[in-house]
Design an enzyme around this catalytic site. Structure first.
Site, PDB file in Angstrom:
ATOM      1  N   LYS A  38      70.347  83.261  70.062  1.00  0.00           N
ATOM      2  CA  LYS A  38      71.565  83.776  69.421  1.00  0.00           C
ATOM      3  C   LYS A  38      71.611  85.311  69.512  1.00  0.00           C
ATOM      4  O   LYS A  38      72.616  85.887  69.890  1.00  0.00           O
ATOM      5  CB  LYS A  38      71.628  83.330  67.951  1.00  0.00           C
ATOM      6  CG  LYS A  38      71.615  81.813  67.765  1.00  0.00           C
ATOM      7  CD  LYS A  38      71.724  81.417  66.302  1.00  0.00           C
ATOM      8  CE  LYS A  38      70.549  81.853  65.445  1.00  0.00           C
ATOM      9  NZ  LYS A  38      69.242  81.241  65.822  1.00  0.00           N
ATOM     10  N   ARG A 113      74.416  79.360  57.049  1.00  0.00           N
ATOM     11  CA  ARG A 113      73.280  78.509  57.398  1.00  0.00           C
ATOM     12  C   ARG A 113      73.208  77.285  56.491  1.00  0.00           C
ATOM     13  O   ARG A 113      72.294  76.477  56.637  1.00  0.00           O
ATOM     14  CB  ARG A 113      72.004  79.317  57.213  1.00  0.00           C
ATOM     15  CG  ARG A 113      71.248  79.618  58.503  1.00  0.00           C
ATOM     16  CD  ARG A 113      70.135  80.568  58.142  1.00  0.00           C
ATOM     17  NE  ARG A 113      69.074  80.606  59.076  1.00  0.00           N
ATOM     18  CZ  ARG A 113      68.848  81.640  59.893  1.00  0.00           C
ATOM     19  NH1 ARG A 113      69.669  82.660  59.916  1.00  0.00           N
ATOM     20  NH2 ARG A 113      67.792  81.636  60.663  1.00  0.00           N
ATOM     21  N   ARG A 152      57.942  85.481  71.380  1.00  0.00           N
ATOM     22  CA  ARG A 152      58.957  86.515  71.132  1.00  0.00           C
ATOM     23  C   ARG A 152      58.300  87.821  70.667  1.00  0.00           C
ATOM     24  O   ARG A 152      57.390  87.809  69.846  1.00  0.00           O
ATOM     25  CB  ARG A 152      59.942  86.033  70.059  1.00  0.00           C
ATOM     26  CG  ARG A 152      60.897  87.135  69.613  1.00  0.00           C
ATOM     27  CD  ARG A 152      62.143  86.595  68.962  1.00  0.00           C
ATOM     28  NE  ARG A 152      61.933  85.984  67.668  1.00  0.00           N
ATOM     29  CZ  ARG A 152      62.923  85.437  66.952  1.00  0.00           C
ATOM     30  NH1 ARG A 152      64.161  85.425  67.416  1.00  0.00           N
ATOM     31  NH2 ARG A 152      62.672  84.897  65.788  1.00  0.00           N
ATOM     32  N   ARG A 185      57.082  89.076  64.953  1.00  0.00           N
ATOM     33  CA  ARG A 185      57.544  88.885  63.574  1.00  0.00           C
ATOM     34  C   ARG A 185      56.564  88.020  62.800  1.00  0.00           C
ATOM     35  O   ARG A 185      56.001  87.070  63.348  1.00  0.00           O
ATOM     36  CB  ARG A 185      58.931  88.208  63.585  1.00  0.00           C
ATOM     37  CG  ARG A 185      60.067  89.211  63.649  1.00  0.00           C
ATOM     38  CD  ARG A 185      61.389  88.562  63.918  1.00  0.00           C
ATOM     39  NE  ARG A 185      61.693  87.390  63.091  1.00  0.00           N
ATOM     40  CZ  ARG A 185      62.851  86.740  63.143  1.00  0.00           C
ATOM     41  NH1 ARG A 185      63.798  87.145  63.966  1.00  0.00           N
ATOM     42  NH2 ARG A 185      63.065  85.687  62.382  1.00  0.00           N
ATOM     43  N   ARG A 196      60.545  76.508  59.729  1.00  0.00           N
ATOM     44  CA  ARG A 196      61.919  76.975  59.982  1.00  0.00           C
ATOM     45  C   ARG A 196      62.722  75.919  60.735  1.00  0.00           C
ATOM     46  O   ARG A 196      63.912  75.743  60.486  1.00  0.00           O
ATOM     47  CB  ARG A 196      61.899  78.301  60.748  1.00  0.00           C
ATOM     48  CG  ARG A 196      61.478  79.462  59.861  1.00  0.00           C
ATOM     49  CD  ARG A 196      60.981  80.641  60.662  1.00  0.00           C
ATOM     50  NE  ARG A 196      61.996  81.248  61.482  1.00  0.00           N
ATOM     51  CZ  ARG A 196      61.747  81.969  62.577  1.00  0.00           C
ATOM     52  NH1 ARG A 196      60.500  82.142  62.974  1.00  0.00           N
ATOM     53  NH2 ARG A 196      62.726  82.508  63.240  1.00  0.00           N
TER      54      ARG A 196
HETATM   55  P1  ADP Z   1      66.147  83.462  63.753  1.00  0.00           P
HETATM   56  O1  ADP Z   1      67.005  84.469  64.471  1.00  0.00           O
HETATM   57  O2  ADP Z   1      64.793  83.383  64.348  1.00  0.00           O
HETATM   58  O3  ADP Z   1      66.824  82.159  63.575  1.00  0.00           O
HETATM   59  P2  ADP Z   1      66.763  85.048  61.468  1.00  0.00           P
HETATM   60  O4  ADP Z   1      66.320  86.396  61.877  1.00  0.00           O
HETATM   61  O5  ADP Z   1      68.211  84.717  61.589  1.00  0.00           O
HETATM   62  O6  ADP Z   1      65.896  84.003  62.288  1.00  0.00           O
HETATM   63  O7  ADP Z   1      66.338  84.744  59.971  1.00  0.00           O
HETATM   64  C1  ADP Z   1      65.060  85.038  59.494  1.00  0.00           C
HETATM   65  C2  ADP Z   1      64.942  84.553  58.053  1.00  0.00           C
HETATM   66  O8  ADP Z   1      65.900  85.241  57.224  1.00  0.00           O
HETATM   67  C3  ADP Z   1      65.230  83.075  57.825  1.00  0.00           C
HETATM   68  O9  ADP Z   1      64.102  82.250  58.088  1.00  0.00           O
HETATM   69  C4  ADP Z   1      65.627  83.067  56.343  1.00  0.00           C
HETATM   70  O10 ADP Z   1      64.491  83.178  55.498  1.00  0.00           O
HETATM   71  C5  ADP Z   1      66.417  84.375  56.210  1.00  0.00           C
HETATM   72  N1  ADP Z   1      67.859  84.170  56.435  1.00  0.00           N
HETATM   73  C6  ADP Z   1      68.604  84.663  57.464  1.00  0.00           C
HETATM   74  N2  ADP Z   1      69.883  84.280  57.352  1.00  0.00           N
HETATM   75  C7  ADP Z   1      69.963  83.516  56.228  1.00  0.00           C
HETATM   76  C8  ADP Z   1      71.027  82.817  55.587  1.00  0.00           C
HETATM   77  N3  ADP Z   1      72.290  82.812  56.066  1.00  0.00           N
HETATM   78  N4  ADP Z   1      70.735  82.124  54.459  1.00  0.00           N
HETATM   79  C9  ADP Z   1      69.501  82.115  53.956  1.00  0.00           C
HETATM   80  N5  ADP Z   1      68.452  82.738  54.513  1.00  0.00           N
HETATM   81  C10 ADP Z   1      68.674  83.445  55.641  1.00  0.00           C
HETATM   82  P1  ADP Z   2      67.473  83.687  68.022  1.00  0.00           P
HETATM   83  O1  ADP Z   2      68.256  84.933  67.703  1.00  0.00           O
HETATM   84  O2  ADP Z   2      68.344  82.476  68.196  1.00  0.00           O
HETATM   85  O3  ADP Z   2      66.353  83.437  67.054  1.00  0.00           O
HETATM   86  P2  ADP Z   2      66.425  85.217  70.300  1.00  0.00           P
HETATM   87  O4  ADP Z   2      67.647  85.719  70.988  1.00  0.00           O
HETATM   88  O5  ADP Z   2      65.643  86.178  69.478  1.00  0.00           O
HETATM   89  O6  ADP Z   2      66.787  83.882  69.455  1.00  0.00           O
HETATM   90  O7  ADP Z   2      65.492  84.558  71.430  1.00  0.00           O
HETATM   91  C1  ADP Z   2      64.230  83.965  71.074  1.00  0.00           C
HETATM   92  C2  ADP Z   2      63.205  84.235  72.204  1.00  0.00           C
HETATM   93  O8  ADP Z   2      63.575  83.507  73.373  1.00  0.00           O
HETATM   94  C3  ADP Z   2      63.123  85.703  72.620  1.00  0.00           C
HETATM   95  O9  ADP Z   2      61.777  85.975  72.937  1.00  0.00           O
HETATM   96  C4  ADP Z   2      64.031  85.794  73.870  1.00  0.00           C
HETATM   97  O10 ADP Z   2      63.563  86.781  74.771  1.00  0.00           O
HETATM   98  C5  ADP Z   2      63.865  84.386  74.470  1.00  0.00           C
HETATM   99  N1  ADP Z   2      65.092  83.855  75.084  1.00  0.00           N
HETATM  100  C6  ADP Z   2      66.373  84.008  74.676  1.00  0.00           C
HETATM  101  N2  ADP Z   2      67.227  83.320  75.465  1.00  0.00           N
HETATM  102  C7  ADP Z   2      66.457  82.680  76.388  1.00  0.00           C
HETATM  103  C8  ADP Z   2      66.743  81.782  77.481  1.00  0.00           C
HETATM  104  N3  ADP Z   2      68.009  81.404  77.756  1.00  0.00           N
HETATM  105  N4  ADP Z   2      65.700  81.322  78.199  1.00  0.00           N
HETATM  106  C9  ADP Z   2      64.423  81.693  77.915  1.00  0.00           C
HETATM  107  N5  ADP Z   2      64.090  82.525  76.894  1.00  0.00           N
HETATM  108  C10 ADP Z   2      65.096  83.016  76.138  1.00  0.00           C
END
Ligand code: ADP
Ligand code: ADP
Length: 246
Positions: A38, A113, A152, A185, A196
């Site tokens: 994302k 979420r 990541r 992270r 998660r």
């Molecule tokens: P990822 O991109 O890996 O899915 P995020 O960076 O979006 O993770 O979120 C990291 C953490 O922040 C989540 O595991 C949760 O604890 C918190 N968080 C983020 N967005 C929300 C939301 N909309 N509602 C509740 N908790 C959230």
């Molecule tokens: P999210 O915001 O959904 O948690 P990220 O954009 O941070 O996801 O991507 C999670 C990990 O996967 C990062 O290390 C990123 O470099 C890698 N990644 C993202 N898109 C792709 C893809 N299409 N194929 C392989 N790796 C990817």
């Protein structure tokens, strides 16, 4: 819950004053499991469409780093891989959307979420005569999530992400873009990743049906390359914008 401001006409955009009027703003949401890509796609989409970007994870991590009240409330949930309570996060994001920056459109990543968060967002937008343009679901299977999150690396300054195998930085542990340090992270550890994922399936996945029922959902196969995913998402968003202008 704070109200969003009514939006008036401004350069380069048309806002609606009633249900019958035209809207040419893009109000978009990115949904998908953790690690689906994302953030990676959001970075490209904000450039393509000039949209302000609000990522709740980034907002919360900054609050934790700054030791604010929000950060203190959120930290233990984030460390455990659980969601921060709805009443904590809803106010934060609606306040961000109230600002001038979001008045011509927005890209939300990581919010909503849960169904109560989606209801709160829908109600707040409706109150000010705005609506969502589309919900972009980037989906990947669980085993791919585990691979992606375990490798990541995140820039401490910009939040830009790399992957040790799929998208490595030119120099180990250093961001190509600004030379800042790359870190893993705290919640990208195997036990927390599994937690998660479970939380995603239980609390966030119901949003797929929720938005499908409102004819807003657009699905993308996130297991393809970042460029492929981007091409598909960009084409869909361009179509959404066109449809809105018609
Ligand atoms: P990822 O991109 O890996 O899915 P995020 O960076 O979006 O993770 O979120 C990291 C953490 O922040 C989540 O595991 C949760 O604890 C918190 N968080 C983020 N967005 C929300 C939301 N909309 N509602 C509740 N908790 C959230
Ligand atoms: P999210 O915001 O959904 O948690 P990220 O954009 O941070 O996801 O991507 C999670 C990990 O996967 C990062 O290390 C990123 O470099 C890698 N990644 C993202 N898109 C792709 C893809 N299409 N194929 C392989 N790796 C990817």
């Amino acid at each position: 819950m704070p109200d969003l401001p009514a939006t008036g006409p401004s350069a380069g955009s048309v806002h609606k004053e009633s249900d019958n009027a035209l809207v040419s703003e893009l109000n978009l949401i990115l949904v998908g499991p953790p690690g689906a890509g994302k953030g990676t796609q959001a970075e490209k989409l904000t450039e393509d469409f000039g949209l302000p970007y609000f990522a709740t994870g980034n907002i919360l991590r900054a609050a934790v780093a700054d030791g604010t009240e929000l950060g203190k409330k959120a930290k233990e949930y984030m460390d455990a891989g659980e969601l921060v309570p709805d009443d904590v996060i809803i106010g934060v994001i609606l306040e961000a959307l109230e600002g001038e920056e979001a008045s011509d459109g927005f890209l939300l990543d990581g919010f909503p979420r849960t169904v109560p968060q989606a209801d709160a967002l829908g109600e707040a937008l409706q109150k000010v005569g705005r609506k969502l343009s589309g919900v972009l679901l980037i989906d990947v299977p669980d085993d791919e999530v585990v691979k992606r999150l375990s490798g990541r690396r995140t820039c401490v300054k910009s939040g830009h992400t790399y992957h040790v195998d799929f998208d490595p930085p030119k120099h180990d542990e250093v961001c190509d873009q600004d030379g800042s340090r790359l870190v893993q992270r705290d919640d990208d550890q195997p036990d927390t990743i599994r937690k998660r994922l479970a939380v995603y399936h239980e609390q966030t996945e119901p949003l797929v049906e929720y938005y499908e029922g409102r004819d807003l959902l657009r699905r993308f196969d996130g297991s393809r390359s970042p460029t492929d995913v981007h091409d598909h998402v960009r084409a869909t968003v361009a179509t959404l914008r066109l449809e809105d202008e018609l």
